[in-house]
Design a protein around this motif. Structure first.
Motif, PDB file in Angstrom:
ATOM      1  N   LEU A  59       0.838  -1.207   0.000  1.00  0.00           N
ATOM      2  CA  LEU A  59       0.000   0.000   0.000  1.00  0.00           C
ATOM      3  C   LEU A  59       0.872   1.255   0.000  1.00  0.00           C
ATOM      4  N   GLU A  60       0.589   2.180  -0.951  1.00  0.00           N
ATOM      5  CA  GLU A  60       1.383   3.413  -1.068  1.00  0.00           C
ATOM      6  C   GLU A  60       0.600   4.631  -0.599  1.00  0.00           C
ATOM      7  N   ILE A  61      -0.704   4.602  -0.823  1.00  0.00           N
ATOM      8  CA  ILE A  61      -1.502   5.801  -0.497  1.00  0.00           C
ATOM      9  C   ILE A  61      -2.929   5.420  -0.108  1.00  0.00           C
ATOM     10  N   VAL A  62      -3.424   6.093   0.932  1.00  0.00           N
ATOM     11  CA  VAL A  62      -4.828   6.000   1.313  1.00  0.00           C
ATOM     12  C   VAL A  62      -5.458   7.337   0.930  1.00  0.00           C
ATOM     13  N   ALA A  63      -6.337   7.317  -0.057  1.00  0.00           N
ATOM     14  CA  ALA A  63      -7.006   8.557  -0.491  1.00  0.00           C
ATOM     15  C   ALA A  63      -8.383   8.585   0.167  1.00  0.00           C
ATOM     16  N   ILE A  64      -8.558   9.533   1.095  1.00  0.00           N
ATOM     17  CA  ILE A  64      -9.840   9.626   1.811  1.00  0.00           C
ATOM     18  C   ILE A  64     -10.758  10.577   1.057  1.00  0.00           C
ATOM     19  N   ASN A  65     -11.953  10.091   0.743  1.00  0.00           N
ATOM     20  CA  ASN A  65     -12.974  10.936   0.123  1.00  0.00           C
ATOM     21  C   ASN A  65     -13.774  11.581   1.262  1.00  0.00           C
ATOM     22  N   GLY A  66     -13.139  12.497   1.968  1.00  0.00           N
ATOM     23  CA  GLY A  66     -13.740  13.114   3.147  1.00  0.00           C
ATOM     24  C   GLY A  66     -12.656  13.897   3.875  1.00  0.00           C
ATOM     25  N   VAL A  67     -13.075  14.725   4.818  1.00  0.00           N
ATOM     26  CA  VAL A  67     -12.092  15.545   5.536  1.00  0.00           C
ATOM     27  C   VAL A  67     -11.527  14.807   6.754  1.00  0.00           C
ATOM     28  N   GLY A  68     -12.358  13.941   7.386  1.00  0.00           N
ATOM     29  CA  GLY A  68     -11.945  13.287   8.631  1.00  0.00           C
ATOM     30  C   GLY A  68     -10.919  12.197   8.388  1.00  0.00           C
ATOM     31  N   PHE A  69      -9.876  12.181   9.210  1.00  0.00           N
ATOM     32  CA  PHE A  69      -8.885  11.102   9.087  1.00  0.00           C
ATOM     33  C   PHE A  69      -8.752  10.358  10.412  1.00  0.00           C
ATOM     34  N   ASP A  70      -9.827  10.444  11.217  1.00  0.00           N
ATOM     35  CA  ASP A  70      -9.801   9.820  12.540  1.00  0.00           C
ATOM     36  C   ASP A  70      -9.778   8.296  12.491  1.00  0.00           C
ATOM     37  N   LYS A  71     -10.148   7.729  11.365  1.00  0.00           N
ATOM     38  CA  LYS A  71     -10.168   6.255  11.310  1.00  0.00           C
ATOM     39  C   LYS A  71      -8.995   5.706  10.490  1.00  0.00           C
ATOM     40  N   VAL A  72      -7.934   6.493  10.397  1.00  0.00           N
ATOM     41  CA  VAL A  72      -6.692   6.030   9.767  1.00  0.00           C
ATOM     42  C   VAL A  72      -5.591   6.174  10.809  1.00  0.00           C
ATOM     43  N   ASP A  73      -4.801   5.119  10.991  1.00  0.00           N
ATOM     44  CA  ASP A  73      -3.702   5.169  11.953  1.00  0.00           C
ATOM     45  C   ASP A  73      -2.533   5.925  11.295  1.00  0.00           C
ATOM     46  N   LEU A  74      -2.458   7.222  11.593  1.00  0.00           N
ATOM     47  CA  LEU A  74      -1.468   8.067  10.909  1.00  0.00           C
ATOM     48  C   LEU A  74      -0.040   7.700  11.311  1.00  0.00           C
ATOM     49  N   ALA A  75       0.152   7.335  12.576  1.00  0.00           N
ATOM     50  CA  ALA A  75       1.505   6.977  13.034  1.00  0.00           C
ATOM     51  C   ALA A  75       2.000   5.749  12.275  1.00  0.00           C
ATOM     52  N   GLU A  76       1.103   4.790  12.104  1.00  0.00           N
ATOM     53  CA  GLU A  76       1.467   3.572  11.376  1.00  0.00           C
ATOM     54  C   GLU A  76       1.698   3.889   9.891  1.00  0.00           C
ATOM     55  N   ALA A  77       0.872   4.775   9.334  1.00  0.00           N
ATOM     56  CA  ALA A  77       1.066   5.168   7.930  1.00  0.00           C
ATOM     57  C   ALA A  77       2.445   5.811   7.759  1.00  0.00           C
ATOM     58  N   LYS A  78       2.800   6.702   8.685  1.00  0.00           N
ATOM     59  CA  LYS A  78       4.129   7.349   8.622  1.00  0.00           C
ATOM     60  C   LYS A  78       5.221   6.296   8.705  1.00  0.00           C
ATOM     61  N   ARG A  79       5.067   5.388   9.652  1.00  0.00           N
ATOM     62  CA  ARG A  79       6.086   4.362   9.856  1.00  0.00           C
ATOM     63  C   ARG A  79       6.288   3.538   8.586  1.00  0.00           C
TER      64      ARG A  79
END
Ligand code: 8YV
Length: 311
Positions: free
Chosen positions: A67-87
């Motif tokens: 997985l390279e990118i999660v494109a959210i069709n919305g403003v909220g990113f509360d249901k994406v683990d950003l720390a894990e995405a960064k890692r």
């Protein structure tokens, strides 16, 4: 060679058509054997497209090693683990700004519809009751005390609209802002000093269940709760009990803790107005959101910075 993308929820026909021109789409939400699909194809998926209300569950992200990118069709990113995405070096994009006006409009719509009892009025006329009975009175919207929890882009847009109603506006937020509205340090104080409490804050660990029994009691039997943010901000069971016991006046809700599941106790109550997460659901905004999703994906595959990057 086309890129495989995983679609996590239904999208507008326009966005689905445009995505299909660029990528091979796998519609996970329609699959019966999701685990089987992921076991066989998880390592070919480079993109996940999802909604703000849905994000990407941790176990699903873990099943997509490329997985390279999660494109959210919305403003909220509360249901994406950003720390894990960064890692993992996964990029995350969202669709801010373009939906601000619609969500603020909906907040005003809920306030007006609940205060002036529009759903009941419509049902009353359709049922032919006007011929035989008086509908009774509703509650004034102008000039009342409105408390906004969360004064970001959407909270500010709601406040600006309320100014047109000669409202007395106060707010609570992480910090005091340079605005002509009264600031309350705590949500309890905000609730105790308004007639209508409007939730417009992001869902975070800190805001989870911030609207609890104490806040609802502070709002009181003449107070109305309006939620256009996220269901997780409200302790829904406490809200059901407060509404049932009439410890608050009413609630107008566009979002729920476990949507699309809505507590059934609410269905029989006359002091609630329920909407199915309509905040950004207009033709115009969903088109602008789609354009942003596509712009982010196009930028990603062109090796460019993302126009609206979260990570
Ligand atoms: C939509 C939202 O429900 O923007 C958000 O965070 O929750 C809403 O706009 C959803 O994301 C549409 O896919």
């Amino acid at each position: 060679m086309t890129v495989d993308i995983l679609q996590l929820c239904p999208l507008t026909p326009f966005l689905e058509t445009e995505l299909a021109k660029r990528f091979t789409i796998h519609r996970l939400f329609e699959m019966e054997d999701k685990a089987g699909f992921l076991a066989a194809n998880g390592d070919s998926i480079r993109v996940a497209v999802t909604g703000g209300h849905l994000g990407i569950p941790a176990d699903l992200a873990a099943a997509l090693p490329k997985l390279e990118i999660v494109a959210i069709n919305g403003v909220g990113f509360d249901k994406v683990d950003l720390a894990e995405a960064k890692r993992r070096g996964i990029r995350v994009s969202n669709t801010p700004d373009v939906l601000t006006a619609d969500v603020a409009d909906l907040a005003l719509g809920l306030i007006l519809a609940f205060g002036r009892q529009l759903p009941r009025a419509d049902a009353y006329v359709r049922a032919g009751k006007w011929l035989s009975a008086d509908m009774g009175l509703s509650t004034r919207v102008a000039g009342r005390r409105y408390g906004i929890f969360g004064l970001g882009r959407i909270g500010m847009a709601i406040a600006r609209r309320l100014e047109g109603f000669d409202a007395r506006i106060s707010y609570s937020a992480r910090s005091k802002r340079d605005v002509p509205y009264d600031y309350h340090e705590t949500l309890v104080a905000l609730a105790a000093n308004c007639d209508v409490l409007i939730l417009a804050a992001a869902a975070t660990a800190e805001t989870r269940h911030v609207v609890n029994a104490e806040v609802l009691d502070a709002l009181g039997p003449y107070g109305t709760l309006v939620n256009v943010a996220r269901g997780s901000l409200v302790d829904e069971q406490a809200l059901v009990v407060a509404l049932r016991d009439r410890r608050i006046g009413g609630a107008a809700l566009d979002v729920f803790e476990d949507e699309p599941r809505v507590p059934e106790e609410l269905f029989g109550m006359d002091n609630v107005l329920l909407a199915p997460h309509l905040g950004s659901a207009t033709h115009e905004t969903r088109r602008a959101m789609a354009d942003l999703v596509l712009a982010n994906l196009d930028a990603h595959f062109a090796g460019m910075p993302l126009p609206t990057a979260v990570v």
